[in-house]
Scaffold this active site. Sequence first.
Site, PDB file in Angstrom:
ATOM      1  N   GLU A 288       0.847  -1.212   0.000  1.00  0.00           N
ATOM      2  CA  GLU A 288       0.000   0.000   0.000  1.00  0.00           C
ATOM      3  C   GLU A 288       0.877   1.254   0.000  1.00  0.00           C
ATOM      4  O   GLU A 288       0.554   2.249  -0.664  1.00  0.00           O
ATOM      5  CB  GLU A 288      -0.945   0.020   1.209  1.00  0.00           C
ATOM      6  CG  GLU A 288      -1.999  -1.075   1.187  1.00  0.00           C
ATOM      7  CD  GLU A 288      -2.866  -1.047  -0.078  1.00  0.00           C
ATOM      8  OE1 GLU A 288      -3.229   0.042  -0.536  1.00  0.00           O
ATOM      9  OE2 GLU A 288      -3.172  -2.137  -0.594  1.00  0.00           O
ATOM     10  N   TRP A 291       1.603   1.733  -3.396  1.00  0.00           N
ATOM     11  CA  TRP A 291       0.577   2.447  -4.193  1.00  0.00           C
ATOM     12  C   TRP A 291       0.764   3.958  -4.075  1.00  0.00           C
ATOM     13  O   TRP A 291       0.546   4.714  -5.015  1.00  0.00           O
ATOM     14  CB  TRP A 291      -0.841   2.063  -3.741  1.00  0.00           C
ATOM     15  CG  TRP A 291      -1.311   0.772  -4.344  1.00  0.00           C
ATOM     16  CD1 TRP A 291      -1.305  -0.450  -3.754  1.00  0.00           C
ATOM     17  CD2 TRP A 291      -1.846   0.571  -5.672  1.00  0.00           C
ATOM     18  NE1 TRP A 291      -1.802  -1.398  -4.619  1.00  0.00           N
ATOM     19  CE2 TRP A 291      -2.146  -0.799  -5.802  1.00  0.00           C
ATOM     20  CE3 TRP A 291      -2.102   1.409  -6.758  1.00  0.00           C
ATOM     21  CZ2 TRP A 291      -2.681  -1.343  -6.970  1.00  0.00           C
ATOM     22  CZ3 TRP A 291      -2.638   0.860  -7.919  1.00  0.00           C
ATOM     23  CH2 TRP A 291      -2.925  -0.495  -8.023  1.00  0.00           C
ATOM     24  N   TRP A 319     -20.064  13.365 -19.476  1.00  0.00           N
ATOM     25  CA  TRP A 319     -20.352  13.493 -18.039  1.00  0.00           C
ATOM     26  C   TRP A 319     -21.623  14.325 -17.859  1.00  0.00           C
ATOM     27  O   TRP A 319     -21.929  15.184 -18.672  1.00  0.00           O
ATOM     28  CB  TRP A 319     -19.187  14.176 -17.323  1.00  0.00           C
ATOM     29  CG  TRP A 319     -17.896  13.412 -17.396  1.00  0.00           C
ATOM     30  CD1 TRP A 319     -16.814  13.717 -18.167  1.00  0.00           C
ATOM     31  CD2 TRP A 319     -17.550  12.215 -16.695  1.00  0.00           C
ATOM     32  NE1 TRP A 319     -15.816  12.793 -17.991  1.00  0.00           N
ATOM     33  CE2 TRP A 319     -16.243  11.845 -17.084  1.00  0.00           C
ATOM     34  CE3 TRP A 319     -18.211  11.392 -15.770  1.00  0.00           C
ATOM     35  CZ2 TRP A 319     -15.582  10.726 -16.592  1.00  0.00           C
ATOM     36  CZ3 TRP A 319     -17.552  10.275 -15.278  1.00  0.00           C
ATOM     37  CH2 TRP A 319     -16.265   9.951 -15.687  1.00  0.00           C
ATOM     38  N   ASN A 354     -10.801   3.530   3.068  1.00  0.00           N
ATOM     39  CA  ASN A 354     -10.456   3.334   1.657  1.00  0.00           C
ATOM     40  C   ASN A 354     -11.534   2.584   0.876  1.00  0.00           C
ATOM     41  O   ASN A 354     -11.867   2.946  -0.254  1.00  0.00           O
ATOM     42  CB  ASN A 354      -9.120   2.597   1.535  1.00  0.00           C
ATOM     43  CG  ASN A 354      -8.717   2.406   0.081  1.00  0.00           C
ATOM     44  OD1 ASN A 354      -8.577   3.377  -0.656  1.00  0.00           O
ATOM     45  ND2 ASN A 354      -8.580   1.158  -0.337  1.00  0.00           N
ATOM     46  N   TRP A 372     -15.256  12.926 -12.571  1.00  0.00           N
ATOM     47  CA  TRP A 372     -14.415  12.566 -11.422  1.00  0.00           C
ATOM     48  C   TRP A 372     -13.734  13.795 -10.815  1.00  0.00           C
ATOM     49  O   TRP A 372     -13.431  13.831  -9.633  1.00  0.00           O
ATOM     50  CB  TRP A 372     -13.366  11.520 -11.815  1.00  0.00           C
ATOM     51  CG  TRP A 372     -12.404  11.967 -12.886  1.00  0.00           C
ATOM     52  CD1 TRP A 372     -12.542  11.812 -14.226  1.00  0.00           C
ATOM     53  CD2 TRP A 372     -11.168  12.679 -12.690  1.00  0.00           C
ATOM     54  NE1 TRP A 372     -11.473  12.377 -14.889  1.00  0.00           N
ATOM     55  CE2 TRP A 372     -10.606  12.904 -13.972  1.00  0.00           C
ATOM     56  CE3 TRP A 372     -10.473  13.140 -11.578  1.00  0.00           C
ATOM     57  CZ2 TRP A 372      -9.404  13.576 -14.162  1.00  0.00           C
ATOM     58  CZ3 TRP A 372      -9.269  13.807 -11.759  1.00  0.00           C
ATOM     59  CH2 TRP A 372      -8.752  14.017 -13.043  1.00  0.00           C
ATOM     60  N   TRP A 395      -9.048   8.840  -7.816  1.00  0.00           N
ATOM     61  CA  TRP A 395     -10.258   9.174  -8.581  1.00  0.00           C
ATOM     62  C   TRP A 395     -10.190   8.624  -9.998  1.00  0.00           C
ATOM     63  O   TRP A 395     -11.184   8.112 -10.526  1.00  0.00           O
ATOM     64  CB  TRP A 395     -10.502  10.687  -8.577  1.00  0.00           C
ATOM     65  CG  TRP A 395     -11.262  11.050  -7.350  1.00  0.00           C
ATOM     66  CD1 TRP A 395     -10.738  11.484  -6.162  1.00  0.00           C
ATOM     67  CD2 TRP A 395     -12.675  10.914  -7.144  1.00  0.00           C
ATOM     68  NE1 TRP A 395     -11.750  11.636  -5.235  1.00  0.00           N
ATOM     69  CE2 TRP A 395     -12.938  11.301  -5.806  1.00  0.00           C
ATOM     70  CE3 TRP A 395     -13.737  10.510  -7.939  1.00  0.00           C
ATOM     71  CZ2 TRP A 395     -14.227  11.295  -5.265  1.00  0.00           C
ATOM     72  CZ3 TRP A 395     -15.018  10.503  -7.401  1.00  0.00           C
ATOM     73  CH2 TRP A 395     -15.254  10.887  -6.092  1.00  0.00           C
TER      74      TRP A 395
HETATM   75  C1  LIG Z   1     -11.168   8.116  -4.662  1.00  0.00           C
HETATM   76  C2  LIG Z   1      -9.970   7.994  -3.759  1.00  0.00           C
HETATM   77  C3  LIG Z   1      -9.324   9.142  -3.309  1.00  0.00           C
HETATM   78  C4  LIG Z   1      -8.203   9.038  -2.472  1.00  0.00           C
HETATM   79  N1  LIG Z   1      -7.581  10.188  -2.033  1.00  0.00           N
HETATM   80  C5  LIG Z   1      -6.474  10.099  -1.252  1.00  0.00           C
HETATM   81  C6  LIG Z   1      -5.800  11.266  -0.805  1.00  0.00           C
HETATM   82  O1  LIG Z   1      -6.171  12.401  -1.122  1.00  0.00           O
HETATM   83  N2  LIG Z   1      -4.720  11.121   0.014  1.00  0.00           N
HETATM   84  C7  LIG Z   1      -4.259   9.878   0.390  1.00  0.00           C
HETATM   85  O2  LIG Z   1      -3.274   9.797   1.140  1.00  0.00           O
HETATM   86  N3  LIG Z   1      -4.865   8.753  -0.049  1.00  0.00           N
HETATM   87  C8  LIG Z   1      -5.952   8.817  -0.847  1.00  0.00           C
HETATM   88  N4  LIG Z   1      -6.578   7.670  -1.258  1.00  0.00           N
HETATM   89  C9  LIG Z   1      -5.965   6.364  -0.933  1.00  0.00           C
HETATM   90  C10 LIG Z   1      -6.427   5.693   0.366  1.00  0.00           C
HETATM   91  O3  LIG Z   1      -7.811   5.695   0.457  1.00  0.00           O
HETATM   92  C11 LIG Z   1      -5.832   6.336   1.632  1.00  0.00           C
HETATM   93  O4  LIG Z   1      -4.448   6.511   1.487  1.00  0.00           O
HETATM   94  C12 LIG Z   1      -6.075   5.461   2.852  1.00  0.00           C
HETATM   95  O5  LIG Z   1      -7.436   5.222   3.025  1.00  0.00           O
HETATM   96  C13 LIG Z   1      -5.504   6.149   4.067  1.00  0.00           C
HETATM   97  O6  LIG Z   1      -5.771   5.438   5.240  1.00  0.00           O
HETATM   98  P1  LIG Z   1      -4.601   4.711   6.019  1.00  0.00           P
HETATM   99  O7  LIG Z   1      -3.464   5.643   6.226  1.00  0.00           O
HETATM  100  O8  LIG Z   1      -5.183   4.103   7.237  1.00  0.00           O
HETATM  101  O9  LIG Z   1      -4.171   3.599   4.999  1.00  0.00           O
HETATM  102  P2  LIG Z   1      -3.384   2.226   5.184  1.00  0.00           P
HETATM  103  O10 LIG Z   1      -4.242   1.143   4.657  1.00  0.00           O
HETATM  104  O11 LIG Z   1      -2.857   2.076   6.536  1.00  0.00           O
HETATM  105  O12 LIG Z   1      -2.187   2.394   4.129  1.00  0.00           O
HETATM  106  C14 LIG Z   1      -0.903   2.941   4.491  1.00  0.00           C
HETATM  107  C15 LIG Z   1      -0.547   4.073   3.579  1.00  0.00           C
HETATM  108  O13 LIG Z   1      -0.426   3.616   2.239  1.00  0.00           O
HETATM  109  C16 LIG Z   1      -0.869   4.635   1.342  1.00  0.00           C
HETATM  110  N5  LIG Z   1      -2.013   4.121   0.581  1.00  0.00           N
HETATM  111  C17 LIG Z   1      -2.904   3.189   0.963  1.00  0.00           C
HETATM  112  N6  LIG Z   1      -3.791   2.954  -0.030  1.00  0.00           N
HETATM  113  C18 LIG Z   1      -3.455   3.775  -1.045  1.00  0.00           C
HETATM  114  C19 LIG Z   1      -3.977   4.005  -2.349  1.00  0.00           C
HETATM  115  N7  LIG Z   1      -5.034   3.323  -2.806  1.00  0.00           N
HETATM  116  N8  LIG Z   1      -3.384   4.937  -3.132  1.00  0.00           N
HETATM  117  C20 LIG Z   1      -2.304   5.637  -2.699  1.00  0.00           C
HETATM  118  N9  LIG Z   1      -1.760   5.443  -1.470  1.00  0.00           N
HETATM  119  C21 LIG Z   1      -2.323   4.531  -0.662  1.00  0.00           C
HETATM  120  C22 LIG Z   1      -1.277   5.831   2.186  1.00  0.00           C
HETATM  121  O14 LIG Z   1      -0.191   6.714   2.267  1.00  0.00           O
HETATM  122  C23 LIG Z   1      -1.572   5.190   3.531  1.00  0.00           C
HETATM  123  O15 LIG Z   1      -1.410   6.069   4.603  1.00  0.00           O
HETATM  124  C24 LIG Z   1      -7.712   7.748  -2.095  1.00  0.00           C
HETATM  125  C25 LIG Z   1      -8.377   6.609  -2.563  1.00  0.00           C
HETATM  126  C26 LIG Z   1      -9.498   6.727  -3.374  1.00  0.00           C
HETATM  127  C27 LIG Z   1     -10.186   5.479  -3.847  1.00  0.00           C
END
Ligand SMILES: Cc1cc2nc3c(=O)[nH]c(=O)nc-3n(C[C@H](O)[C@H](O)[C@H](O)COP(=O)(O)OP(=O)(O)OC[C@H]3O[C@@H](n4cnc5c(N)ncnc54)[C@H](O)[C@@H]3O)c2cc1C
Length: 487
Positions: A288, A291, A319, A354, A372, A395
């Site tokens: 993650e 990602w 759209w 997420n 989006w 997005w």
């Molecule tokens: C439509 C949409 C918009 C999003 N906007 C953002 C945003 O503005 N900022 C943001 O940090 N994340 C965004 N995310 C990704 C993700 O949802 C969040 O990073 C995550 O929910 C943060 O919670 P966590 O720190 O507990 O994640 P954990 O599950 O603990 O993951 C650890 C870290 O990995 C990174 N990560 C995890 N999933 C993703 C992912 N899919 N894409 C990129 N990095 C990821 C983040 O830095 C996160 O803190 C978005 C996802 C979607 C589907």
Amino acid sequence: MSDSEKDFPVIIWFRQDMRLVDHPALLEASKLRRPLILLYILPERETDWFLGGATCWWLHRSLQVLSDHLKAEFNQKLILRQGDALTVLKDVIQQTEASAVFWNRIYEPHEQATDEQIITELSDEAVVCELFPASLLVDPTDIYTQSDNPYQVFTPFWIACLKKLEFAKPLPKPKKLTVPKKFPQSLALKDLKLNPTIDWAGGLEEMWSPGTEGALKNLDKFLTELVEDYQEERNLPSHYGTSRLSPHLHFGEITPRQVYWETQDVIAKFRDQNKSDAVKNADIYLSEIGWREFSYYVLYHFPHTVSEPLQEKFQDFSWKSSKKWLKAWQKGQTGYPIVDAGMRELWLTGWMHNRVRMIVASFLTKDLQIHWREGADWFMDTLVDADLASNTFGWQWASGCGADAAPYFRVFNPTTQSEKFDKQGDYLRKWCPELADLPNKWIHKPAEAPEQVLQQAGVELGKDYPKPIVNHAEQRDLALEKWEKIK
Ligand SMILES: Cc1cc2nc3c(=O)[nH]c(=O)nc-3n(C[C@H](O)[C@H](O)[C@H](O)COP(=O)(O)OP(=O)(O)OC[C@H]3O[C@@H](n4cnc5c(N)ncnc54)[C@H](O)[C@@H]3O)c2cc1C
């Protein structure tokens, strides 16, 4: 460095790096033993790249914590300014006779353009500019496919990162930060007017502790209590199953290198204890972080994706423009409980799980067929972790037009997603309390519940809770028709 240069200060320009450890610009400057001016510059409010409301809330606190640490540990002062970065830097240089500016790079298109302009202009005035990579594990220019193109698919990208690179270990905190004889002018934190004027902060205060300690606490909790079950728990929005590090990572209160190596230490322990499932879960967690790296990589190589779809065919997608539907989505009033719960969680806590982010994004772009970009803008305004790279990527991924994206024709059914990932309806009951007394069978789809069940639960649809603003099955067909036209 000549002796005569020794007294000229070096400016450290803090940006998305609100920390003292693993901060290459600060560490390298500290080694020069010259006076240091520690500076933060808030952009003007009128600019397109001004920050969202939730970001401002976080930033206020993060600046306070950083400033307190600098004072307590180094007797240093954080100088706060607002304005165009080049103009402010020039002014501070003039006031202090600084001869160098050090800062950590941000891989966002606008910030990169700013960096280039600053380097050109300050170099003309014989001011040394030094930039350092600090916010990613992998520099976006270090990894390419065999045919020398940027990757557009995550798995080979991440495999290449893990194979090719030995990620650097975090850097230590500087030993000493030499205090200048004279500090330049500074605004008071309150003058930046970052605190929200709307009644909003309650939920944020409860959930978050901006600053380095808050980041380390979340990481520690995650690695000691949660990581072993991450694969399953991370999909359940009513559980505390993820690290909640995203805003801390965005503001650079902690770095991916710290997270990576702390997780590696835990993986080593799991290996010693023969806990192979736990190792697998921790590796999924690191992917993650991968990602996040990939989001920055894609933004760096395809900067137009801030506003344009990566997949060109989506330029022609028709759209829909509906202020009424957009408002219902933003306010959590769509009549689809999982969507409404997510949007209300976002509004009240500045964060959304997420899994639910994916559901609400699919709903906006496929059920409502709203661009989006509208969703991305709302998220940038309301998320505490609002991050141009991850948000744009998320997005475009969810709406099917980005890198390694979920195909557009795969439309999430909000009701079945809700039944699968919030079986007992705990998440729905928390964020849509007006539905709390509905039985589990109906809470995911109140519009289908028999009248008697609704009455018993005290729910009048259209009054206590909205009727669905659209019919999912019909909208899905319509979306697929539109998709057929561009595919
Ligand atoms: C439509 C949409 C918009 C999003 N906007 C953002 C945003 O503005 N900022 C943001 O940090 N994340 C965004 N995310 C990704 C993700 O949802 C969040 O990073 C995550 O929910 C943060 O919670 P966590 O720190 O507990 O994640 P954990 O599950 O603990 O993951 C650890 C870290 O990995 C990174 N990560 C995890 N999933 C993703 C992912 N899919 N894409 C990129 N990095 C990821 C983040 O830095 C996160 O803190 C978005 C996802 C979607 C589907």
